[in-house]
Write an enzyme that holds these catalytic residues in place. Structure first.
Site, PDB file in Angstrom:
ATOM      1  N   TYR A   1       0.826  -1.202   0.000  1.00  0.00           N
ATOM      2  CA  TYR A   1       0.000   0.000   0.000  1.00  0.00           C
ATOM      3  C   TYR A   1       0.860   1.251   0.000  1.00  0.00           C
ATOM      4  CZ  TYR A   1      -4.060  -2.834   1.178  1.00  0.00           C
ATOM      5  OH  TYR A   1      -5.072  -3.742   1.161  1.00  0.00           O
TER       6      TYR A   1
ATOM      7  N   HIS B   1     -12.654   2.957   5.827  1.00  0.00           N
ATOM      8  CA  HIS B   1     -11.419   2.247   5.492  1.00  0.00           C
ATOM      9  C   HIS B   1     -10.953   1.339   6.630  1.00  0.00           C
ATOM     10  CE1 HIS B   1     -10.876   5.419   2.298  1.00  0.00           C
ATOM     11  NE2 HIS B   1     -10.635   4.309   1.634  1.00  0.00           N
TER      12      HIS B   1
ATOM     13  N   ARG C   1      -6.116   6.480  -9.059  1.00  0.00           N
ATOM     14  CA  ARG C   1      -5.204   5.425  -8.644  1.00  0.00           C
ATOM     15  C   ARG C   1      -5.781   4.101  -9.127  1.00  0.00           C
ATOM     16  NH1 ARG C   1      -6.994   2.661  -3.579  1.00  0.00           N
ATOM     17  NH2 ARG C   1      -4.896   1.835  -3.362  1.00  0.00           N
TER      18      ARG C   1
ATOM     19  N   ASN D   1      -6.461   0.126  -8.013  1.00  0.00           N
ATOM     20  CA  ASN D   1      -6.522  -0.806  -6.903  1.00  0.00           C
ATOM     21  C   ASN D   1      -6.813  -2.181  -7.509  1.00  0.00           C
ATOM     22  OD1 ASN D   1      -6.479  -1.672  -4.265  1.00  0.00           O
ATOM     23  ND2 ASN D   1      -8.632  -1.164  -3.882  1.00  0.00           N
TER      24      ASN D   1
ATOM     25  N   GLU E   1      -9.481  -1.947 -10.252  1.00  0.00           N
ATOM     26  CA  GLU E   1     -10.359  -0.778 -10.158  1.00  0.00           C
ATOM     27  C   GLU E   1      -9.579   0.475 -10.553  1.00  0.00           C
ATOM     28  OE1 GLU E   1     -12.973  -2.433  -6.355  1.00  0.00           O
ATOM     29  OE2 GLU E   1     -11.481  -0.871  -6.048  1.00  0.00           O
TER      30      GLU E   1
ATOM     31  N   TYR F   1      -6.755 -10.513   3.401  1.00  0.00           N
ATOM     32  CA  TYR F   1      -7.729  -9.427   3.218  1.00  0.00           C
ATOM     33  C   TYR F   1      -8.353  -9.485   1.825  1.00  0.00           C
ATOM     34  CZ  TYR F   1      -9.576  -4.716   2.607  1.00  0.00           C
ATOM     35  OH  TYR F   1     -10.388  -3.646   2.336  1.00  0.00           O
ATOM     36  N   LYS F   2      -7.560  -9.800   0.832  1.00  0.00           N
ATOM     37  CA  LYS F   2      -8.077  -9.832  -0.532  1.00  0.00           C
ATOM     38  C   LYS F   2      -8.823 -11.134  -0.835  1.00  0.00           C
ATOM     39  CE  LYS F   2      -4.874  -6.379  -2.376  1.00  0.00           C
ATOM     40  NZ  LYS F   2      -5.839  -5.335  -2.776  1.00  0.00           N
TER      41      LYS F   2
END
Lengths: 315, 355
Positions: free
Chosen positions: B38, B194, B224, B226, B266, B317-318
């Site tokens: 990140y 978030h 950005r 993602n 994204e 997390y993903k």
């Protein structure tokens, strides 16, 4: 809307409002439409005189829906840096000017139940774009304009019909700020623009009467990007570059052909950080820690400037 | 020449969605380096960059019609995927103006907008829509302005109100999300919504991003990329519908991994809105199957390297732990370890057949 570079415009009208007030109207060069401007927005106007360039910010007095023309109202100030003299004395119509995209640092609060607008003198200008917007939103509001007795008629004309919500106070009939701000309903927001003394008085009165801090709004053109000019010397590329008052350090480096790293251009990503060899930075980024700021050995070129007259960078 | 749309492809059931060769080569591959972590990786959303999807304010591609149909299906079964709080009406009109103007300017063969004062005339040829309305008067549109226009756009959108030095997600159209819920998040502040993201809070990513976005200027949007991964080309991977898609993860085998697993990217864009001073957040979703991604040699090697070194918190997390190793071993088998160019560009202009 993506605005790349400046908006090219020409002066299409100059209206004399009073001996010291003029309205300048701009239209897009070559036709078309300007971007939609926020209520309370301001633009940076770049004027090229015979031997210098002026860059001054003015509030737009036109509404968001008016995109064929932008207008500003300027007072010819005795103690100005010359921009208002130049506008008043030299600009007569037809001249080419450059405008920035309209920026908004003075928005209408979305959750306010009632809006009280208090302005002094030419500080009325941002509210000239507020009032039609508040009317069309059927918002509850009142406006209080403070001015000299002699100018009361001028400002009444600018505001149009007094409808019970619009109050122009000449010097002989001024209510106290307490009278205006006391006993207002919960959820009232107050906005003020004008001389510092008025804005401070409004803020202090509102605080004393229990307005929460987030319900008190003051116009300011903000610490956008500008500041005192300074000189930067680069040790590796052996260049000396002047950073102008309305230019960022990064822009000056780029204009001089220096390959400076950057990404976000807003002081957040940290990509543009460069070591400082000498001089004292004025940090405006959101990246460096307090310790790094105090040490002053690194600078974010996209937003930060110099406290000292010059900086030496390892670049 | 206009875009050749594929109106009948699906993102559910038989999953007939696929990318043409042109769509593969313009895919916004998100990894500029062999490792991922990140960062505040935002940059100005100007009409240029290493990928063609950056060339328009809002990218429209061959999936436009099919994605709008998919959105309508999701809304039919769950109308709360579109919600806007009452104080956001100015932001609704701002959004409608921004999207209509951008599409009409960028794709004049497909969209047109003519204005006579407040009387507007909008034509959307791909969706066969012709609408006259009064700007500022919601009663002249078949739906509220935000829902009306985002039903005609690809990708999810949220609108943020800015107040008290914070951003609040006070509205959105969310039907192709990577496992988050507007119904749950609506009204939350920046750090609240978030909250679930691992690691990034500790390195100050959200503090810096918020400060940056509070200063976002009108006319100067930012963007950005993602990413995550999805099994099957399914747009609607929402928490509400987890029972429909969660079990798909168990269907991945070494034999079908290249067809089942998709990289989901994204393109996130943020626009300051004028009348409301809000921020429009566009979350434009692109899906590419592993078997198509492999046809770009650089992307194949780089994705394998990124996944092999991804911190365990991010793997969790993903939601890719079930099949991550299968993808890594498949991609590692054809990675010679040679250095790859920095940046996201594909480094080739045509595609070999699928492996």
């Amino acid at each position: 809307m993506i605005v790349e570079g400046k908006l090219s415009a020409r002066v299409v009208g100059v209206d004399t409002i009073s001996p010291t007030l003029k309205r300048f109207r701009f239209a897009p060069q070559g036709g078309g439409q300007f971007p939609t401007a926020a209520p309370g927005a301001h633009i940076l106007v770049t004027l090229r005189g015979p031997d210098r360039v002026w860059k001054n910010s003015y509030s737009l007095v036109t509404t968001p829906e008016q995109r064929d023309q932008y207008a500003i109202i300027v007072r010819r100030a005795d103690a100005s840096r010359g921009g208002s003299h130049f506008l008043h004395d030299v600009i007569t119509g037809g001249e080419a000017v450059e405008l920035s995209a309209p920026a908004s640092l003075f928005p209408i609060a979305s959750l306010a139940r009632k809006h009280i607008l208090i302005s002094g003198g030419i500080g009325l200008t941002p509210f000239l774009s507020y009032v039609p917007v508040l009317r069309s939103r059927k918002a509850t509001f009142e406006l209080h304009q403070f001015c000299s007795e002699g100018e009361a008629g001028v400002f009444r004309d600018l505001l149009g019909n007094e409808d019970g919500r619009i109050h122009v106070h000449g010097s002989t009939s001024r209510p106290a700020l307490d009278q205006i701000l006391a006993d207002q309903p919960l959820g009232t927001h107050v906005y003020t623009c004008g001389p510092d003394r008025l804005m401070e008085g409004v803020a202090q009165t509102a605080r004393r009467l229990g307005f929460p801090e987030n319900a008190i709004h003051q116009e300011s053109f903000g610490a956008a990007t500008g500041g005192q000019p300074f000189v930067v010397r680069l040790t590796r590329s052996r260049k000396t570059i002047e950073v102008g008052e309305t230019q960022t350090l990064l822009e000056a480096l780029e204009a001089a052909g220096v390959e400076a790293p950057c990404l976000c251009r807003g002081g957040a990503c940290g990509v543009c950080l460069v070591p400082v060899v000498d001089g004292e930075p004025e940090h405006r980024d959101h990246v460096l820690s307090d310790a790094e700021r105090a040490e002053g050995r690194i600078i974010a070129t996209c937003v930060s400037r110099a406290k000292s007259a010059s900086l030496v960078l390892d670049l | 020449m206009g875009i050749q749309f594929k109106p009948t492809e699906t993102f559910r059931g038989d999953f007939s969605y696929s990318n043409s060769d042109e769509a593969v080569l313009r895919f916004p591959f998100p990894f500029a380096e062999d490792k991922y972590m990140y960062s505040v990786n935002m940059e100005p959303h100007v009409r240029k960059g290493p990928c063609p999807v950056f060339e328009h304010a809002f990218d429209v591609d061959e999936h436009y019609i099919a994605e709008c149909h998919e959105r309508a299906l999701v809304l039919e079964s769950d109308p709360k995927r579109c919600q806007v709080l009452p104080h956001m009406m100015a932001a609704q009109w701002d959004t409608l103006e921004l999207i209509m103007e951008s599409l009409a300017t960028d794709y004049p063969e497909h969209f047109s907008l003519t204005r006579d004062g407040d009387n507007w005339h909008w034509i959307n040829r791909p969706l066969n829509t012709d609408q006259r309305f009064v700007f500022g008067d919601p009663s002249t549109l078949p739906r509220e302005p935000f829902e009306y226009i985002t039903r005609q756009a690809q990708g999810d959108f949220t609108i943020q109100d800015q107040r008290d030095h914070n951003l609040y997600v006070d509205g959105g159209m969310v039907t192709c999300q990577a496992d988050w819920s507007l119904e749950f998040d609506i009204g939350m502040s920046f750090h609240e919504w978030h909250g679930p993201v691992p690691l990034a809070h500790d390195i100050g990513v959200f503090d810096r991003a918020l400060q940056y976005l509070l200063r976002l200027q009108y006319g100067q949007p930012v963007r950005r990329l993602n990413w995550t991964m999805t099994v099957n080309p399914r747009m609607d991977t929402s928490p509400e519908n987890y029972p429909d898609w969660g079990p798909d993860k168990l269907t991945v085998t070494p034999e079908n991994v290249d067809r089942k697993v998709h990289l989901r990217v994204e393109l996130q864009t943020l626009f300051r809105l004028p009348r409301s001073n809000g921020i429009l957040f566009g979350i434009r979703c692109y899906l590419i199957s592993l078997q198509d991604l492999e046809r770009v040699t650089k992307w194949s090697k780089r994705l394998g390297r990124v996944l092999a070194t991804l911190p365990p918190e991010l793997v969790e997390y993903k939601g890719i732990a079930r099949y991550r190793d299968m993808v890594v071993s498949r991609l590692a088998a054809v990675d010679d370890g040679a250095p790859l160019s920095l940046g996201i560009q594909p480094d080739q202009t045509s595609l070999p057949p699928r492996r």
